[in-house]
Design an enzyme around this catalytic site. Structure first.
Site, PDB file in Angstrom:
ATOM      1  N   ALA A 143       0.874  -1.171   0.000  1.00  0.00           N
ATOM      2  CA  ALA A 143       0.000   0.000   0.000  1.00  0.00           C
ATOM      3  C   ALA A 143       0.906   1.213   0.000  1.00  0.00           C
ATOM      4  CB  ALA A 143      -0.903   0.006   1.233  1.00  0.00           C
ATOM      5  N   CYS A 144       0.476   2.285  -0.645  1.00  0.00           N
ATOM      6  CA  CYS A 144       1.460   3.313  -0.953  1.00  0.00           C
ATOM      7  C   CYS A 144       0.884   4.715  -0.882  1.00  0.00           C
ATOM      8  CB  CYS A 144       1.998   3.083  -2.370  1.00  0.00           C
ATOM      9  SG  CYS A 144       2.377   1.360  -2.741  1.00  0.00           S
ATOM     10  N   GLY A 145       1.800   5.691  -0.985  1.00  0.00           N
ATOM     11  CA  GLY A 145       1.432   7.079  -1.170  1.00  0.00           C
ATOM     12  C   GLY A 145       1.864   7.517  -2.552  1.00  0.00           C
ATOM     13  N   ARG A 148       3.509   7.335   4.554  1.00  0.00           N
ATOM     14  CA  ARG A 148       2.836   6.297   3.779  1.00  0.00           C
ATOM     15  C   ARG A 148       3.787   5.167   3.416  1.00  0.00           C
ATOM     16  NH1 ARG A 148      -2.155   7.955   1.635  1.00  0.00           N
ATOM     17  NH2 ARG A 148      -2.349   5.750   1.103  1.00  0.00           N
ATOM     18  N   ASN A 167      -1.411   3.201  -6.127  1.00  0.00           N
ATOM     19  CA  ASN A 167      -1.778   2.990  -4.729  1.00  0.00           C
ATOM     20  C   ASN A 167      -2.983   2.063  -4.723  1.00  0.00           C
ATOM     21  OD1 ASN A 167      -2.286   3.114  -1.967  1.00  0.00           O
ATOM     22  ND2 ASN A 167      -3.478   5.001  -2.138  1.00  0.00           N
TER      23      ASN A 167
END
Length: 898
Positions: free
Chosen positions: A21-23, A52, A251
């Site tokens: 999971a990301c920014g 993040r 994301n």
């Protein structure tokens, strides 16, 4: 694919299960020329997304971060001259960041292979540059896995336009990547294009500009900067999985990846390209096996884009907005999406995608809107978008517009025109390019448009019990599962939990369906509510021979469209009759000689797959796998085994997209069976024995109301299956049946590699076990019950006992003996009786029904002294409840930990 830094597959760990999971974010300037200020703003956004990302036990090693920008022409000319060579004008050269082996000899081979591929494709190797780095800025773990970094410069052949040059660079990269894959040494082409350039690595966000001093150079200029900060939720960080990739930053998660990847591979047999010509085969396989979901999405996006579609158009094909249940949508737009669904299934799951190709930059949100994306437009013409607000400090008086990206919407900045292209205008660009509405309305095939035909198979109560026994029906199925669906149009409700023996450890012949467990959405990947989200969920699918996705013709829409996956007997007969051209159905028997056991099953599967190949080669567009031909000698091949075997056989032959699969089976009856068949490639299912069973219950007035009619029973059953499938899709965050088909969202428990490799390739199976011999034996046991010959005829269905304990049924961990002793011990507060309960729960017969029951503590090792064991009171001090969702643990546990 080798991901350097990941452990190899071992025990319960499989690197292909990596998720993150990301920014994400970007900044772009619509009015001014390229500037270094935009790059600085990009790195500022990246640093503000640090939260993040994540770090492991080495606090200075991050999960990955990077920045994608336009080709910084002035900067590259300067550093090229410093490296001892000059560059032609912009558009006549390309440069890219290459991750090479740290072994000097291997690195020399890699560079030589690059030079050879460039020359073979008629382009010119200009030179290499050592990229300045500062390894002291990153953690030891990242340094241990760090590659060597060099920058390649490639010149375009005379007379080659810029788009054709980028296609040649793509071909060169694929040639080199495939050559390096076989050697197993560290190698990764971060980017290689004439319009964009990329810096990325295994960093924490703030380390990116410190590790690459280039990012601080005043002449490193761009009109946009697209950034990504990775958070590996259940994964290991690696250098090559850092984002952005070549065209996007993501994301979210693509939950249907296995199916999307399989379908792309299957399509390679029908692909032809006027853009690539003979170079097309040099690209295959399009998908990088074993890469992350984001990386494979980038593979497919790049292929579609370089094959002639605009980047935004390719995005609309891969992540379409919800259109199926939107009657208010413009008919032309609906037609565009319907036509696109004839070319490709959606890549489904929570996703916020940012993408760029040098001409423009944009973002798209999945149809459910499960990932946030917010944007701000300033008075000076700058646009900032991110996975959250506050990625750049902007004074309120400078804000001209702000908003959020809505589900299924696209936000696009055309840098050539210097303006924002609104969602409707952008989509109208592509909708108007072809008469899609005319094409789908004049060429769409539906069941109603096929000849109305009555099935020759009629309800046969005399043989019904026999056939039910052959297919493993139980009285429990009739009472608890089927009758509520026949009567109310809904599945029966039950409590969570399953204490029955695993199928692979049961001493009863269980259907092959029971060897599979569906994955479910968790952590950063939420399930969806199939009731509230019904407007964006759909059961539509297509059947028939798909055509080359690199072309668009009216005939691409010539597919049979099913609005529900379950087909009745009469509907199936209409499909069999077909139209003789686009609907040409061939029925293939899925039975085997029961007496020949495992060898007979293997031979029957071989024959079935060969027959499928021959049928497709002869022009069949729909294959009907049927087990109606059971007899005293012939037992049914488990429907799931036959479906998976044919599906994967045709994928391997690259002919899978030339036909649809329908399964005509007496075995499928409950919702999970249909989900599994669809999950392994079926486009439609005809559960003929379930329909006959419903008719029998009506005639006998058993478990169903007297006023229930056969037609109403069928309608209720179809409704129950539809609702149940949507609920199953939702558990994995999937919205469309077309995406779920072939997606293999399952784990096998207790199936041998010979079975997985043959019929369920790519399915995770951590525990081996049952092979074809046992599967054939279990089918033969059920077959022998129905066709007992001179033996004792079984007058009724087996009791089952899977959902409720029965004396002659399946064994359960909780049974009358163990439960009564637990109740007695509680009432009498008796430790002696509790020990009797413990003994019953630990009984060998029960322990052998679960995986944990097969394990025991090793007592042959020296115990750790208790004074060396950290007390629980100290351990819980390190617990962080912020990462624990309410529901995964109780409110009391949350409050206690806090």
């Amino acid at each position: 694919m080798t991901h350097f830094g990941l452990p190899p597959k071992q025990g319960l760990y499989d690197p292909s299960l990596e998720h993150d999971a990301c920014g994400i974010g970007f900044v772009a300037d619509l009015q001014k020329a390229a500037s270094h200020e935009i790059v600085e703003m990009g790195t500022a956004i990246l640093c503000r997304l640090t939260h993040r990302g994540a770090a492991g036990s080495d606090a200075a090693t991050g999960d990955g971060a990077g920045l994608l920008m336009q080709t910084p022409d002035a900067f590259l000319h300067r550093v090229a001259e410093e490296a001892g060579f000059g560059l032609p004008e912009f558009g006549r050269y390309a440069s890219g960041l290459i991750f090479l082996s740290r072994d000097e000899a291997e690195r020399a081979w890699q560079k030589a292979q690059f030079a050879e591929a460039i020359a073979a494709e008629g382009q010119r190797l200009i030179g290499w540059r050592d990229v300045p780095i500062d390894p002291d800025q990153i953690g030891q773990t990242a340094r241990d896995a760090m590659p060597a970094f060099e920058q390649i410069f490639v010149g375009a052949a005379d007379g080659l336009d810029q788009d054709a040059f980028d296609r040649k660079l793509y071909v060169i990269r694929r040639i080199v990547e495939k050559g390096n894959l076989a050697r197993g040494a560290f190698f990764h082409v971060a980017s290689l294009a004439s319009r964009t350039f990329l810096y990325k690595g295994m960093f924490l966000a703030h380390q990116t500009p410190e590790f690459f001093p280039d990012l601080k150079a005043p002449d490193l200029a761009s009109r946009f900067a697209l950034v990504h900060q990775r958070y590996s939720t259940n994964t290991f960080p690696t250098w090559n999985l850092a984002q952005p990739f070549r065209y996007l930053a993501h994301n979210g998660e693509i939950n249907t990846l296995r199916g999307n990847s399989n379908w792309m591979h299957a399509r390679e047999g029908t692909l032809k390209s006027s853009m690539f010509g003979e170079d097309l085969k040099k690209i295959f396989p399009v998908m990088t096996a074993g890469a992350s979901d984001s990386a494979q999405f980038d593979n497919a996006l790049e292929f579609l884009h370089l094959s002639g579609r605009d980047l935004s158009h390719a995005m609309l094909m891969m992540i379409p907005e919800a259109w199926e249940n939107q009657p208010e949508m413009d008919p032309d737009r609906r037609a565009f999406y319907e036509y696109s669904s004839c070319l490709m299934e959606p890549w489904d799951g929570p996703a916020s995608m940012t993408f760029a190709d040098g001409h423009g930059i944009g973002a798209v949100l999945d149809r459910n809107g499960l990932r946030p994306s917010r944007y701000i437009v300033t008075n000076s013409g700058r646009v900032v978008m991110g996975s959250e607000v506050g990625t750049l400090p902007i004074e309120p008086e400078d804000v001209a517009e702000k908003g959020r990206l809505e589900p299924g919407r696209t936000f696009y900045l055309d840098l050539d025109e210097g303006r924002i292209i609104e969602d409707a205008e952008l989509k109208d660009r592509y909708i108007s390019r072809q008469p899609y509405r005319k094409w789908v309305e004049t060429r769409r095939i539906t069941l109603d448009s096929l000849p109305a035909t009555t099935s020759p198979y009629r309800y046969n109560p005399e043989s019904l019990l026999q056939r039910q026994q052959v297919f493993g029906y139980t009285s429990e199925d009739l009472k608890l599962l089927l009758s509520p669906m026949f009567t109310h149009g809904k599945e029966t409700l039950g409590s969570m939990g399953d204490d029955a023996a695993l199928a692979c450890l049961s001493d009863r012949p269980r259907p092959l369906f029971h060897y599979f467990k569906q994955h479910f959405a968790q952590v950063t990947n939420p399930p969806i509510d199939s009731i509230r989200e019904r407007p964006v969920m759909t059961l539509h699918s297509t059947l028939g021979a798909e055509r080359n996705i690199l072309e668009e013709t009216p005939e691409h829409a010539r597919l049979l469209r099913l609005y529900h996956p379950v087909v009745t007997d009469d509907q199936l007969e209409s499909i069999r009759a077909g139209d003789g051209e686009d609907v040409r159905a061939v029925t293939l028997p899925m039975v085997f000689k029961a007496a020949d056991q495992g060898d007979g099953l293997r031979a029957a599967l071989d024959q079935l797959c060969e027959d499928a190949s021959n049928a497709v080669a002869s022009g069949a567009t729909i294959l009907i796998l049927s087990d109606r031909d059971i007899s005293p000698d012939l037992a049914p091949i488990p429907a799931l085994l036959a479906t998976g075997a044919v599906h994967h056989h045709l994928i391997r032959e690259e002919s899978r997209t030339r036909c649809g699969l329908i399964v005509e089976t007496g075995e499928a009856r409950e919702v999970a069976h249909f989900a599994l068949l669809i999950g392994y490639g079926a486009g439609g299912v005809n559960p003929y024995l379930a329909f006959e069973t419903g008719r029998s219950l009506i005639e006998e007035a058993a478990y169903v109301p007297e006023e229930l009619t056969p037609d109403q029973m069928v309608a209720n059953y179809l409704k129950a299956i539809d609702l149940g499938l949507l609920k199953i899709f939702a558990k994995m965050g999937i919205s469309t049946l077309q995406s779920y088909r072939g997606a293999q969202i399952y784990e096998a428990i207790g199936l041998a590699p010979e079975v997985i490799d043959r019929a369920f390739a790519g399915t995770h199976s951590r525990v081996s076990g049952v092979g074809f011999d046992v599967i054939a034996q279990e089918a033969a046991i059920r077959h022998g019950t129905g066709f007992a010959g001179d033996e004792f005829q079984y007058p009724e269905l087996d009791c089952g006992g899977l959902y409720q304990w029965r004396l002659r049924g399946e064994q359960h961990s909780f049974n009358p003996v163990s439960v009564s002793r637990l109740q007695q011990a509680t009432r009498e507060q008796s430790f002696e009786v509790f020990k009797q309960y413990s003994a019953a729960a630990d009984d060998d017969a029960l322990r052998m029904r679960t995986l944990r029951g097969l394990m025991d503590f090793r007592l042959d090792r020296e115990p750790v002294p208790l004074d060396e064991v950290e007390p629980a009171s100290e351990i819980v001090r390190r617990f962080c409840t912020g990462a624990m969702s309410y529901g995964s643990i109780s409110a009391e546990a949350h409050e206690t930990l806090a």
